[in-house]
Write a protein that holds these residues in place. Structure first.
Motif, PDB file in Angstrom:
ATOM      1  N   ALA A 115     -34.958  10.188 -75.151  1.00  0.00           N
ATOM      2  CA  ALA A 115     -33.931  10.076 -76.191  1.00  0.00           C
ATOM      3  C   ALA A 115     -34.550  10.098 -77.583  1.00  0.00           C
ATOM      4  CB  ALA A 115     -33.138   8.791 -75.986  1.00  0.00           C
ATOM      5  N   ASP A 116     -35.834   9.757 -77.684  1.00  0.00           N
ATOM      6  CA  ASP A 116     -36.515   9.717 -78.981  1.00  0.00           C
ATOM      7  C   ASP A 116     -37.313  10.973 -79.271  1.00  0.00           C
ATOM      8  OD1 ASP A 116     -35.606   7.081 -79.539  1.00  0.00           O
ATOM      9  OD2 ASP A 116     -37.157   6.284 -78.199  1.00  0.00           O
ATOM     10  N   GLY A 117     -37.225  11.973 -78.380  1.00  0.00           N
ATOM     11  CA  GLY A 117     -37.948  13.214 -78.602  1.00  0.00           C
ATOM     12  C   GLY A 117     -38.864  13.558 -77.442  1.00  0.00           C
ATOM     13  N   VAL A 118     -39.703  14.559 -77.655  1.00  0.00           N
ATOM     14  CA  VAL A 118     -40.636  15.003 -76.614  1.00  0.00           C
ATOM     15  C   VAL A 118     -41.876  14.116 -76.644  1.00  0.00           C
ATOM     16  CG1 VAL A 118     -42.076  16.900 -75.790  1.00  0.00           C
ATOM     17  CG2 VAL A 118     -39.797  17.369 -76.718  1.00  0.00           C
ATOM     18  N   GLN A 119     -42.160  13.511 -75.492  1.00  0.00           N
ATOM     19  CA  GLN A 119     -43.254  12.539 -75.398  1.00  0.00           C
ATOM     20  C   GLN A 119     -44.326  13.060 -74.442  1.00  0.00           C
ATOM     21  OE1 GLN A 119     -42.349   8.777 -73.387  1.00  0.00           O
ATOM     22  NE2 GLN A 119     -43.433   7.668 -74.989  1.00  0.00           N
ATOM     23  N   GLY A 137     -47.743   8.709 -74.184  1.00  0.00           N
ATOM     24  CA  GLY A 137     -46.871   7.861 -74.988  1.00  0.00           C
ATOM     25  C   GLY A 137     -46.671   8.383 -76.396  1.00  0.00           C
ATOM     26  N   ASP A 138     -47.571   9.267 -76.845  1.00  0.00           N
ATOM     27  CA  ASP A 138     -47.404   9.872 -78.179  1.00  0.00           C
ATOM     28  C   ASP A 138     -46.164  10.771 -78.188  1.00  0.00           C
ATOM     29  OD1 ASP A 138     -49.721   8.663 -79.022  1.00  0.00           O
ATOM     30  OD2 ASP A 138     -50.964  10.465 -78.898  1.00  0.00           O
ATOM     31  N   PHE A 139     -45.452  10.781 -79.310  1.00  0.00           N
ATOM     32  CA  PHE A 139     -44.328  11.699 -79.496  1.00  0.00           C
ATOM     33  C   PHE A 139     -44.786  12.886 -80.342  1.00  0.00           C
ATOM     34  CE2 PHE A 139     -42.093   7.809 -78.408  1.00  0.00           C
ATOM     35  CZ  PHE A 139     -41.066   8.263 -77.606  1.00  0.00           C
ATOM     36  N   THR A 146     -44.598  23.210 -87.640  1.00  0.00           N
ATOM     37  CA  THR A 146     -43.177  23.372 -87.312  1.00  0.00           C
ATOM     38  C   THR A 146     -42.611  22.061 -86.780  1.00  0.00           C
ATOM     39  OG1 THR A 146     -43.494  25.701 -86.765  1.00  0.00           O
ATOM     40  CG2 THR A 146     -41.511  24.638 -85.914  1.00  0.00           C
ATOM     41  N   ASP A 147     -41.563  21.575 -87.393  1.00  0.00           N
ATOM     42  CA  ASP A 147     -40.932  20.325 -86.987  1.00  0.00           C
ATOM     43  C   ASP A 147     -40.360  20.472 -85.571  1.00  0.00           C
ATOM     44  OD1 ASP A 147     -39.445  18.034 -86.624  1.00  0.00           O
ATOM     45  OD2 ASP A 147     -38.516  18.072 -88.611  1.00  0.00           O
ATOM     46  N   THR A 148     -40.745  19.560 -84.677  1.00  0.00           N
ATOM     47  CA  THR A 148     -40.296  19.633 -83.280  1.00  0.00           C
ATOM     48  C   THR A 148     -39.423  18.447 -82.888  1.00  0.00           C
ATOM     49  OG1 THR A 148     -42.290  18.486 -82.503  1.00  0.00           O
ATOM     50  CG2 THR A 148     -42.376  20.904 -82.614  1.00  0.00           C
ATOM     51  N   THR A 149     -39.053  17.614 -83.836  1.00  0.00           N
ATOM     52  CA  THR A 149     -38.325  16.380 -83.504  1.00  0.00           C
ATOM     53  C   THR A 149     -36.980  16.650 -82.846  1.00  0.00           C
ATOM     54  OG1 THR A 149     -37.491  16.324 -85.782  1.00  0.00           O
ATOM     55  CG2 THR A 149     -39.448  15.005 -85.288  1.00  0.00           C
ATOM     56  N   ALA A 150     -36.375  17.795 -83.122  1.00  0.00           N
ATOM     57  CA  ALA A 150     -35.074  18.114 -82.529  1.00  0.00           C
ATOM     58  C   ALA A 150     -35.187  19.127 -81.400  1.00  0.00           C
ATOM     59  CB  ALA A 150     -34.130  18.642 -83.606  1.00  0.00           C
ATOM     60  N   MET A 151     -36.417  19.476 -81.035  1.00  0.00           N
ATOM     61  CA  MET A 151     -36.622  20.501 -80.007  1.00  0.00           C
ATOM     62  C   MET A 151     -36.602  19.904 -78.598  1.00  0.00           C
ATOM     63  SD  MET A 151     -39.566  23.052 -81.474  1.00  0.00           S
ATOM     64  CE  MET A 151     -39.322  24.041 -82.936  1.00  0.00           C
TER      65      MET A 151
END
Length: 494
Positions: A115-119, A137-139, A146-151
């Motif tokens: 839910a918090d992104g790709v981990q 555990g790193d996100f 390139t911003d990947t927070t919404a990918m």
């Protein structure tokens, strides 16, 4: 001239009849066929046959041009006449048949969608991601800026892919801060080696495959750290290990052999490729009291080479079942279309047993694991409200050991709380996270009874092979240690 031609034709037909009598056998042991006889006549009398040794090969080429869909069948039929291990495979078939030898180009991470992104779920050992300091555990918040927070997971994976030798910048969020590292894409292989301490002075090492040099690196790290643990006995589990890289097996055998100049094994190539290639130990092995190697019908190829070398040189005791019997090695050749040619090129030979192709290795202690069905009603009733102490003799001790035996913690039930029962109690305590003690408390007995209830009516396999190896190694570990660990990380023989 016509009469002469007819006469020669008659002679040829008679010769063909004589060449292939019923049951005739060629010099290589194969039964002759009518085709053999006719082909012999063609080679003997054909004007152009003498200068054209590739007639059959040309015929196969012409046939495959007309029937390209038959290529795999024809090639594999031909290879099957050589041996049972050679084959021609598509890239998909190869990946399915030899998964432990497969590698991929990347930075060496597996990821999961949250839910918090790709981990990052796992950082593979000996990968550039591990070297760069990435952690599970790193996100991942950016790739090459390139911003990947919404990918999605798949989108991030696509950004991380690239050609071997190229760099990629990865930004991760760890805690409340961000970290950017550079990773080089390169071949990554799974590691199939792990270890754990099973008892005082006893180390268990599991080698599931010898897929790459990474397995040797992992094994070497474990082996070189044994002296720091004051290890005196080792269980090497090769069960289900189908083999892999022969050089890795030879390196492992060398690392485990104490004396220098011991003949470990031989690799026999074709004579025009060098013939027999012997391998000897360098003599750097840690002096242990005992090494037990676990083997079964799934132990094959390079794993058999390792087990057999240790057995023949007297370095280890083999426990388990007769091994598979694959004593030949293959080159795995990449073809330009992505297919693979797996072709037998060598035979593995052990110091005493020689070749083991089709035969396998016979363990020093032959033992098959038991299949057990739990029937709680058939067990002696257990009073869980008392404390059983070391040295006690009673029916309740017998009831307790019946249950311990079901879990493979003791060989057979007994009414005497002796040292063997104490070891089983301690093992069960450890599995439940309880503190050690020289008794079986009501809490332990209640936990034991609950464990039996949980598997009542179920059938499962007791690992008697591992239990036997552990008992052998515990006895050996009780003997004086043969070396002293030094402060600088080295050791000296006592």
């Amino acid at each position: 001239m016509k009469k002469l031609a007819k006469r020669l034709a008659a002679l040829a037909l008679a010769a063909a009849t004589l060449i292939v009598p019923a049951g005739a056998v060629t010099p290589d042991g194969q039964s002759e066929t009518w085709f053999d006889g006719v082909w012999a006549l063609i080679e003997s009398f054909g004007l152009n046959a003498e200068n054209n040794p590739y007639v059959l090969q040309n015929y196969i080429n012409l046939y495959l041009q007309e029937h390209p869909e038959e290529m795999y069948n024809v090639l594999n039929d031909i290879l099957s006449l050589l041996d049972t291990h050679s084959m021609y495979l598509s890239s998909e078939e190869y990946a399915q048949g030899f998964p432990t030898l497969e590698s991929f180009v990347g930075i060496g991470v597996s990821m999961q969608q949250t839910a918090d992104g790709v981990q990052i779920a796992e950082v593979m050992r000996y990968s550039s991601a591990e070297e760069a300091g990435l952690q599970a555990g790193d996100f991942i918040v950016a790739v090459d800026g390139t911003d990947t927070t919404a990918m999605t997971n798949a989108d991030v994976a696509e950004l991380l892919r690239g050609a071997e030798g190229t760099d990629v910048s990865v930004t991760v969020r760890r805690g409340g801060s961000e970290l950017t590292v550079t990773c080089t894409r390169r071949p990554v292989s799974q590691v199939y080696v792990s270890s754990q301490t099973m008892a005082d002075g006893v180390e268990y090492i599991k080698v599931s495959a010898m897929g790459s040099e990474n397995d040797w690196n992992a094994f070497s790290e474990i082996w070189e750290g044994l002296d720091e643990k004051n290890t005196r006995a080792v269980i090497l589990d090769l069960r289900g290990n189908g083999g892999g890289v022969i050089d890795v097996a030879l390196k492992m055998a060398d690392a485990m052999t104490e004396d220098e100049g011991v003949y470990l094994a031989g690799i026999r190539w074709r004579e025009d490729m060098g013939g027999l290639e012997p391998h000897y130990s360098t003599g750097a092995g840690l002096p242990l009291n005992e090494i037990v190697v676990l083997v079964d019908g799934g132990t094959a190829s390079a794993a058999e080479l390792l087990a057999g070398s240790l057995q023949d040189t007297g370095t280890a005791t083999l426990v388990g079942e007769t091994t598979y019997g694959k004593g030949q090695g293959q080159y795995h050749i990449d073809l330009i279309n992505g297919d693979k040619l797996v072709i037998t090129t060598l035979e593995l030979q052990l110091p005493l047993q020689g070749g083991y192709e089709g035969v396998g290795l016979t363990p020093d202690v032959t033992l098959t694991n038991r299949e057990v069905t739990v029937d709680q009603e058939s067990l002696t009733p257990l009073d869980t409200g008392v404390t059983l102490r070391y040295g006690e003799q009673s029916d309740n001790v017998y009831a307790m050991t019946e249950r311990l035996a079901l879990f493979g913690l003791i060989g057979a039930p007994t009414n005497t709380f002796d040292s063997g029962v104490l070891d089983a109690v301690q093992a069960f305590r450890e599995s439940c996270g309880m503190q050690p003690g020289l008794y079986a408390s009501p809490d332990l007995l209640q936990a034991l009874e609950a464990a039996v209830q949980a598997v009542d009516g179920q059938t499962y396999v007791l690992d008697d092979q591992l239990q036997t190896a552990l008992e052998i190694c515990k006895l050996a570990a009780a003997e004086p240690q043969q070396y002293t660990a030094l402060p600088d990380g080295s050791w000296k023989k006592n």
